[in-house]
Design a protein around this motif. Structure first.
Motif, short mmCIF file in Angstrom:
data_model
loop_
_atom_site.label_atom_id
_atom_site.label_comp_id
_atom_site.label_asym_id
_atom_site.label_seq_id
_atom_site.Cartn_x
_atom_site.Cartn_y
_atom_site.Cartn_z
N ASN A 960 0.81 -1.22 0.00
CA ASN A 960 0.00 0.00 0.00
C ASN A 960 0.84 1.27 0.00
N HIS A 961 1.95 1.27 0.74
CA HIS A 961 2.72 2.52 0.84
C HIS A 961 3.46 2.84 -0.46
N ALA A 962 3.73 1.81 -1.28
CA ALA A 962 4.55 2.02 -2.47
C ALA A 962 3.75 2.00 -3.76
N ILE A 963 2.46 1.73 -3.68
CA ILE A 963 1.69 1.62 -4.92
C ILE A 963 1.58 2.96 -5.64
N ILE A 964 1.80 4.07 -4.93
CA ILE A 964 1.74 5.39 -5.58
C ILE A 964 2.89 5.58 -6.56
N PHE A 965 3.92 4.76 -6.47
CA PHE A 965 5.06 4.88 -7.38
C PHE A 965 4.86 4.06 -8.65
N THR A 966 3.80 3.31 -8.75
CA THR A 966 3.51 2.57 -9.97
C THR A 966 2.90 3.49 -11.01
N ARG A 967 2.91 3.07 -12.24
CA ARG A 967 2.41 3.88 -13.34
C ARG A 967 1.51 3.02 -14.24
N GLY A 968 0.82 3.68 -15.13
CA GLY A 968 0.01 2.96 -16.12
C GLY A 968 -1.40 2.72 -15.67
N ASP A 969 -2.14 2.01 -16.51
CA ASP A 969 -3.56 1.72 -16.26
C ASP A 969 -3.78 0.33 -15.74
N ALA A 970 -2.76 -0.52 -15.75
CA ALA A 970 -2.88 -1.87 -15.23
C ALA A 970 -1.69 -2.16 -14.32
N ILE A 971 -1.89 -3.08 -13.40
CA ILE A 971 -0.83 -3.43 -12.47
C ILE A 971 -0.88 -4.93 -12.20
N GLN A 972 0.25 -5.57 -12.32
CA GLN A 972 0.37 -7.01 -12.07
C GLN A 972 1.11 -7.21 -10.75
N THR A 973 0.50 -7.97 -9.85
CA THR A 973 1.12 -8.23 -8.56
C THR A 973 1.85 -9.56 -8.62
N ILE A 974 3.14 -9.52 -8.35
CA ILE A 974 4.00 -10.69 -8.46
C ILE A 974 4.64 -10.95 -7.10
N ASP A 975 4.58 -12.18 -6.65
CA ASP A 975 5.18 -12.54 -5.38
C ASP A 975 6.68 -12.78 -5.54
N MET A 976 7.37 -12.89 -4.40
CA MET A 976 8.82 -12.98 -4.40
C MET A 976 9.33 -14.32 -4.92
N ASN A 977 8.49 -15.32 -4.97
CA ASN A 977 8.94 -16.65 -5.41
C ASN A 977 8.47 -16.97 -6.82
N GLN A 978 8.25 -15.93 -7.63
CA GLN A 978 7.73 -16.17 -8.98
C GLN A 978 8.74 -15.77 -10.03
N ASP A 979 8.56 -16.30 -11.22
CA ASP A 979 9.48 -16.11 -12.33
C ASP A 979 8.67 -15.74 -13.56
N ASN A 980 9.36 -15.35 -14.60
CA ASN A 980 8.71 -15.03 -15.87
C ASN A 980 9.65 -15.42 -16.99
N TYR A 981 9.11 -15.53 -18.21
CA TYR A 981 9.90 -15.97 -19.35
C TYR A 981 9.75 -14.96 -20.48
N LEU A 982 10.78 -14.81 -21.27
CA LEU A 982 10.77 -13.83 -22.35
C LEU A 982 9.66 -14.14 -23.35
N GLU A 983 9.49 -15.42 -23.67
CA GLU A 983 8.48 -15.77 -24.68
C GLU A 983 7.07 -15.44 -24.21
N GLU A 984 6.82 -15.53 -22.92
CA GLU A 984 5.50 -15.17 -22.41
C GLU A 984 5.36 -13.66 -22.28
N ALA A 985 6.46 -12.97 -22.00
CA ALA A 985 6.42 -11.51 -21.91
C ALA A 985 6.07 -10.89 -23.26
N MET A 986 6.39 -11.58 -24.34
CA MET A 986 6.08 -11.04 -25.67
C MET A 986 4.58 -11.01 -25.94
N LYS A 987 3.78 -11.73 -25.15
CA LYS A 987 2.34 -11.76 -25.35
C LYS A 987 1.60 -10.85 -24.39
N VAL A 988 2.32 -9.98 -23.66
CA VAL A 988 1.65 -9.14 -22.67
C VAL A 988 0.72 -8.13 -23.34
N ARG A 989 1.04 -7.69 -24.55
CA ARG A 989 0.14 -6.76 -25.25
C ARG A 989 -1.19 -7.42 -25.56
#
Length: 1265
Positions: A960-989
């Motif tokens: 809550n204290h840091a959400i004011i520093f986010t930008r944009g119209d959407a926000i994805q909440t990611i936990d500390m034990n999660q990962d992501n892949y380049l091929e899946e990041a290409m489909k974010v649009r």
């Protein structure tokens, strides 16, 4: 005296070397010494002492005397700011700094220092420093760029200049600041006058170093292209101060770079904090620039929270009715009653008055009581007569009304369940038990094996109860599971999940190849594949003149040898041979590419008469193909010899290419051969050589199972029915948010090598579990397989790479940061290729190479476009405390900031102040930092908080204290034990476009993203390596451990796939047709504006919101999967649901949903756990009933008395009811069928069963020895 000075110098240098050694082991690589850079926060925010000391450290070797002057001025600043050294760490800092100054003075060997000449000495060094680095020439060039406004083709050149000049500007800025301090009271003549003139000239240049987050508003930057985007310029102009607005005081600060705007007016009128205004100014400008509406976050001058409220809850132990929680304050804030408080707040407001009934302040909206009656209170309409249920569609809460078509769908869904439930219960449960029940009731004089407690003289009541109790087992939830699996499977099939297609045009392949090659490159950087596998997986650019699509080599490997065998053994016609080859489409592609490549290579090598001979040869072959006389005119049995000769030629060309070119140029060899200079031909030779030599099957490339899984999922998902992606410049902007407390950031060298009680280190375990990835890692850093750990430790770069390699295979923050930054990398690549294809980027490449990805990582315009659309903020709650304690986590976080320029870290800083009466008061600040040009933390925003923000649960308030520093119209909440892949990041649009899709009466506010749970590997090879140590000592322990590994593997496999089916098929049905899909897990993407205007994404009331996961492409998620860990996780989620029953959210949704939608909500939230509990109790009733019948002897007595009664025998043997729970695994099986196909699912199940057979045989083998 010289001996004392020498000893002092040795002592100081030993201290510095020890500090450097400790810092390097922690992985925090910095140029400045720790002693010079550890400036206390109380001094750092009021003066540039840190920058001055950094400059002194940089120029120490060039001019020690100037470095001494800078250190003395830094000490003077510190002394003036805090003369009594009352701030935390100030005394230690000044003592250390004085020691350094004395060390520098000791080097003068008693030579007297004339400090009156310090200004001139600084001025002379300043001029020589500028001349050495050609600062004036660079400034003139930048000014020409600024005046021309033509930046599209200049960003690459500006970037190369700015990389080195940034540190020079920082040093010049420190020198200027010190000269300004020294010349403040001196008369403006001579050198002093020149200094003041230089100050006026250098200020616009050093503004390049002014801290900013994304858009350089206070100091326009030439090296950051985002400020020159037309949409950003328009947004800045839109909020500019107008003449129609009230006139501001003339003495109000109005810098040359920042013109007055609406936010300056708000700051002046309401007294908002400066950094709060700066933060919101950038937030609004980015929102306007992205053509979206924006809601500014309200802020106050000095808002005060009722601190007593935190004391009333007694750390969450008090009853909820005794204190106001997060919801009470949030709902009051968003209600009209909040306006009655006034500003400043009225102390006599009813909001602050204590209730006579409750101990704390009165709860106005909702009072939570802990009672089971909530099941009735929140869902009492479950018990209302069903005839009224159809009318409730018209009596629902605001925003819960659905269209007639959607309403009809989920009504039909539940009607089908009701029909199945009641039909099954009546025909297969109730009706078959009626006749046996009558028989049992009418039986008398039954002989009990032991005394009768209940059934005596009451017609065997307990026996009847034991037969009828299990009827509840097949409740609505079982039927819901079956029907949801069926509907989810149909929907997945309609969305073309798991489908594949081979149809691709050459132009499509040219567009796709750069993206595919970047994915393969990322797999190589992650060490999932080797260099050879990267060559086999890479896809040609398809921009050459070959007349067919060139596929990756791994699809075509070994196909040539199969085709040769078919050709040699062919005794039929040419068409029959080609039909047999064409049955395998990739074999047909391989044959055609081989033929065309040989023709192209020979034509490029031959010249003159030789070229004519090659042209005639291929002309005759083509004529034979057209006349279908190829088998007649050519001896295909000679084909293996031709292939072997050409393979030798390509091998020779690859191995001795440069040597042969030099020999040809010197007329010593191949003088009559035209040697090609085209790099495309060389690449074609390499590809053809691999095509003719590689015999690996496509099924074995890549060998790594994780790489294979990721590539398979990505390629299959491309054929799904998903929204088309808009250009990057038009996509929805978004942020990623990760809360962090004190978990592991990066494994240290010591942590990797320390051994446990069994003598196994973490590094040895990782090398054993990931042997192929370890070999790939050694290959990537240029080491062989015989490299030992000490060799890596001797090299600082290799040691750091080793730490990252190990950390990327654990649940660390470094792994999460790498994964989330793939979003930025994907957007940079996509933006770069879009701009190049449209001709908007002029970077020297030819038109034929317009789809090449070379240079995208250096494109400042691509960087700026990605930063405009993507922001990543990690909320490290105690990062400030970790820095003060010099904890290794702080050093590792700083290292992540250095390696990722777009990464931002938010944290809560606590500053202690001593009041006039001697008491210590604490002030809390929410800060945002990034890495500066020296790799140090640079503060961007510092916003004072009204008090200690931790009133409830820590993790939600960390967000809550840091959400004011986010930008944009959407926000994805990611936990500390999660990962992501380049091929899946290409489909974010494509994912974000779902917000604009039509999904009913209203646009969605939450998008679900699936998770892949990674649980580690337990193979037979690993088991053998870990158990062989016990082979000669304790064979029983071997057997037990192997069984344990098998059980963990089973649990890991089942839980991972069960959760995957829930977050895909299960969530798909919840969203449509049931319309009750809530937030699940951290990968979900929120509508940021919607949730910020409704209290945020995280609730922080203690205990009642303890399950914070419930409130707030595919990503990876790490999880421990032992039996205990699974039980703890399920207990956590179940406990969170139990606490939710107390909440007002459940109450209001239960009250305001229509009947059928309420059923969906109930059975997919708290009802699931209630049904599970009742099912478990029913099994207990059934088992205890069977025990009673067996031990009492009634089972045997009834069977004898009713001999031949088939219905009674069936009723007494109803154990199948317990086994019916297997149907809950149907969704998981359906998900497998959708994504893998029925045949692969059967193969996987068979393979999984074989693993346990092989492991059991291994146990017997070990025990028999």
């Amino acid at each position: 005296m010289s001996r004392v000075a020498s000893n002092w110098e040795r002592l100081v240098r030993a201290t510095l070397e020890r500090e450097q050694l400790r810092t390097s082991r922690q992985g925090h690589i910095r140029e400045s010494d720790d002693l010079l850079s550890a400036v206390p926060p109380s001094l750092e925010k009021r003066a540039n002492i840190d920058a001055i000391l950094q400059a002194a450290n940089v120029i120490e070797d060039e001019d020690p005397n100037v470095a001494r002057i800078l250190c003395e001025q830094a000490y003077t600043l510190a002394q003036n700011l805090d003369p009594k050294s009352e701030g935390r760490g100030v005394l230690q800092f000044k003592t250390g700094l004085m020691s350094v100054i004395k060390q520098k003075l000791s080097k003068r060997d008693g030579v007297r220092i004339d400090r009156n000449q310090d200004i001139e000495r600084l001025w002379q060094f300043y001029q020589s420093y500028k001349k050495r680095y050609k600062v004036d020439d660079i400034q003139k060039q930048e000014q020409r760029w600024r005046e021309s406004g033509a930046f599209s083709g200049q960003f690459g050149e500006m970037e190369q200049i700015s990389v080195g000049i940034g540190k020079v500007y920082a040093t010049l800025r420190a020198l200027v600041e010190v000269m300004e301090l020294l010349s403040r009271d001196a008369p403006r003549e001579g050198v002093v006058r020149q200094i003041h003139e230089e100050l006026r000239k250098i200020k616009p240049t050093t503004d390049e170093l002014t801290p900013y987050n994304i858009v350089p508003l206070d100091a326009p930057s030439l090296t950051n292209a985002i400020g020159w985007f037309p949409e950003v310029k328009a947004a800045v102009s839109a909020i500019r101060y107008s003449a129609n607005f009230p006139e501001l005081p003339s003495d109000m600060e109005d810098s040359q770079q920042h013109r007055l705007d609406l936010f300056d007016l708000l700051q002046y009128v309401f007294g908002f904090q400066k950094d709060n205004v700066r933060n919101q100014r950038e937030n609004v400008i980015l929102s306007i620039a992205n053509a979206q509406s924006c809601f500014a976050i309200p802020a106050g001058v000095e808002p005060r929270i009722d601190d007593k409220e935190a004391d009333v809850n007694r750390d969450g132990k008090a009853t909820h009715s005794a204190w106001r929680n997060y919801d009470d304050f949030n709902e009051h804030f968003w209600s009209a009653r909040c306006l009655d408080l006034g500003w400043p707040m009225r102390k006599d407001s009813p909001f602050f008055k204590k209730s006579k009934k409750w101990k704390g302040a009165s709860k106005k909206g909702f009072v939570e009581h802990r009672t089971f009656l909530h099941l009735y209170r929140s869902f009492h309409r479950l018990w209302i007569f069903l005839a009224m249920m159809f009318q409730e569609r018209y009596y629902v809460g605001r925003g819960l009304y659905e269209s007639i078509s959607d309403y009809a769908r989920y009504v039909l869904f539940w009607l089908v369940i009701f029909v199945c439930k009641f039909s099954f219960a009546y025909f297969l449960q109730i009706k078959p038990l009626v006749s046996p029940t009558k028989t049992i009731v009418n039986l008398s004089d039954l002989k009990y094996s032991w005394h009768d407690l209940v059934s005596k003289h009451n017609h065997n009541a307990l026996t009847v109860a034991s037969l009828w109790a299990p009827i509840y087992l097949l409740d609505l939830h079982i039927w819901y599971t079956l029907l949801s699996a069926l509907i989810g499977g149909v929907m997945g099939a309609r969305a073309r999940l798991g489908e594949e297609s081979l149809e691709m045009k050459k132009i499509d392949a040219a567009k796709f190849s750069p993206f595919w090659n970047e994915i393969i490159k990322s797999l190589r950087e992650e060490d999932y594949i080797s260099n050879r596998e990267m060559d086999l997986l890479s896809m040609p650019s398809n921009l050459g003149n070959l007349r067919l699509v060139q596929w990756p080599l791994f699809l075509l490997s070994s196909k040539i040898f199969l085709a040769i065998d078919l050709a040699v053994d062919c005794k039929d016609t040419q068409m029959d041979l080609w039909n047999r080859i064409s049955k395998d489409e990739y074999m047909a592609y391989a044959v055609q590419e081989c033929y065309y490549s040989v023709e192209k290579i020979l034509l490029s090598l031959a010249d003159g008469e030789g070229r004519l001979w090659v042209e005639r040869l291929f002309r005759e072959i083509n004529e034979s193909i057209l006349e279908r006389s190829l088998l007649v005119n050519l001896k295909l049995k000679k084909l293996p010899m031709v292939v072997s000769r050409f393979t030798a030629l390509t091998g020779l060309l690859l191995d001795t290419w440069n040597i042969l070119i030099r020999a040809k140029n010197e007329n010593r060899l191949f003088s009559r051969i035209h040697w090609p200079n085209d790099p495309e031909v060389k690449e074609q030779v390499k590809r053809l050589h691999l095509l003719l030599t590689v015999k690996d099957s496509a099924e074995n490339v890549p060998k790594n199972l994780e790489a294979r899984r990721r590539l398979q999922f990505f390629t299959n998902s491309l054929f799904m029915d998903m929204p088309p992606a808009k250009p990057v410049s038009e996509m929805i902007p978004f942020s990623v948010f990760t809360p962090y407390y004190s978990e592991t950031v990066l494994y240290s060298s010591a942590e990797l090598r320390v051994e446990n009680e069994d003598g196994i280190s973490t590094l040895f375990y990782l090398q054993t579990v990931y042997p192929d990835e370890w070999r790939n890692f050694l290959e990537r850093i240029g080491r062989d397989d015989l490299t030992v750990d000490q060799d890596l430790q001797d090299s600082s770069s290799d040691s750091l790479e080793l730490r990252f390699w190990a950390s990327y295979r654990g649940q660390t923050l470094a792994r999460t940061v790498r994964g989330m930054m793939y979003y930025r990398k994907a957007l940079m690549l996509q933006s770069y290729l879009e701009k190049r294809s449209s001709g908007e980027i002029e970077d020297g490449y030819s038109g034929a190479d317009f789809m090449s990805s070379h240079g995208y990582e250096l494109s400042r315009e691509a960087h700026a476009q990605a930063d405009l659309k993507f922001t990543y903020v990690i909320s490290c709650q105690i990062y400030g405390q970790q820095k003060q304690k010099k904890a290794p986590e702080a050093a590792d976080i700083a290292l992540l900031l250095q390696r990722n320029e777009a990464l931002r870290v938010a944290f809560i800083h606590v500053e202690e102040n001593v009041t006039s009466d001697g008491r210590v008061s604490e002030e809390y600040y929410s800060k945002l930092v990034k890495a500066d040009v020296h790799g140090k933390d640079q503060e961007i925003y510092s916003i004072k908080l009204p008090g200690n923000p931790k009133l409830g649960e820590g993790k939600p308030e960390n967000q809550n204290h840091a959400i004011i520093f986010t930008r944009g119209d959407a926000i994805q909440t990611i936990d500390m034990n999660q990962d992501n892949y380049l091929e899946e990041a290409m489909k974010v649009r494509n994912l974000l476009e779902e917000f604009n899709g039509k999904h009913g009466l209203r646009r969605p506010t939450i998008l679900g993203v699936r998770e892949h749970v990674f649980t580690g590997r337990f193979t037979a090879y690993i088991c053998f390596l870990m158990l062989i140590r016990l082979f000669l000592t304790d064979q029983l322990t071997i057997f037990i451990l192997l069984m344990h590994f098998n059980s963990v593997s089973c649990l890991a496999w089942f839980m991972s796939n069960q959760e995957t089916s829930f977050v895909t098929l299960g969530q798909r049905v919840l969203a449509y047709p049931l319309k009750v899909r809530m937030h699940y897990g951290h990968p979900d993407v929120f509508d940021r504006i919607f949730h910020l205007s409704r209290g945020g994404i995280s609730k922080a009331s203690r205990v009642i919101n303890i399950s914070e996961d419930i409130y707030a492409g595919t990503v990876g998620k790490g999880r421990d999967v032992g039996l205990n860990q699974i039980a703890q996780f399920e207990g956590k989620v179940a406990g969170g649901n139990g606490e939710q029953v107390l909440s007002r959210d459940i109450y209001r949704l239960g009250q305001l949903f229509d009947f059928f939608r309420m059923l969906s909500f109930y059975f997919t939230s708290v009802g699931f756990y209630v049904c599970t509990m009742m099912t478990v109790l029913t099994i207990y009733f059934f088992l205890y009933g069977r025990v009673y019948l067996a031990l009492s002897g009634l089972d045997r007595a009834i069977s004898k008395s009713a001999l031949g009664n088939t219905a009674l025998d069936a009723a007494l043997n109803a154990q199948f009811l317990v086994q019916i729970g297997v149907f809950t695994a149907v969704p998981m099986i359906m998900g497998f069928i959708l994504e893998l196909g029925l045949l692969k699912v059967l193969t996987r199940i068979t393979f999984f069963s074989d693993i346990h057979k092989e492991s059991f045989c291994l146990c017997l083998l070990l025990l028999s020895c």
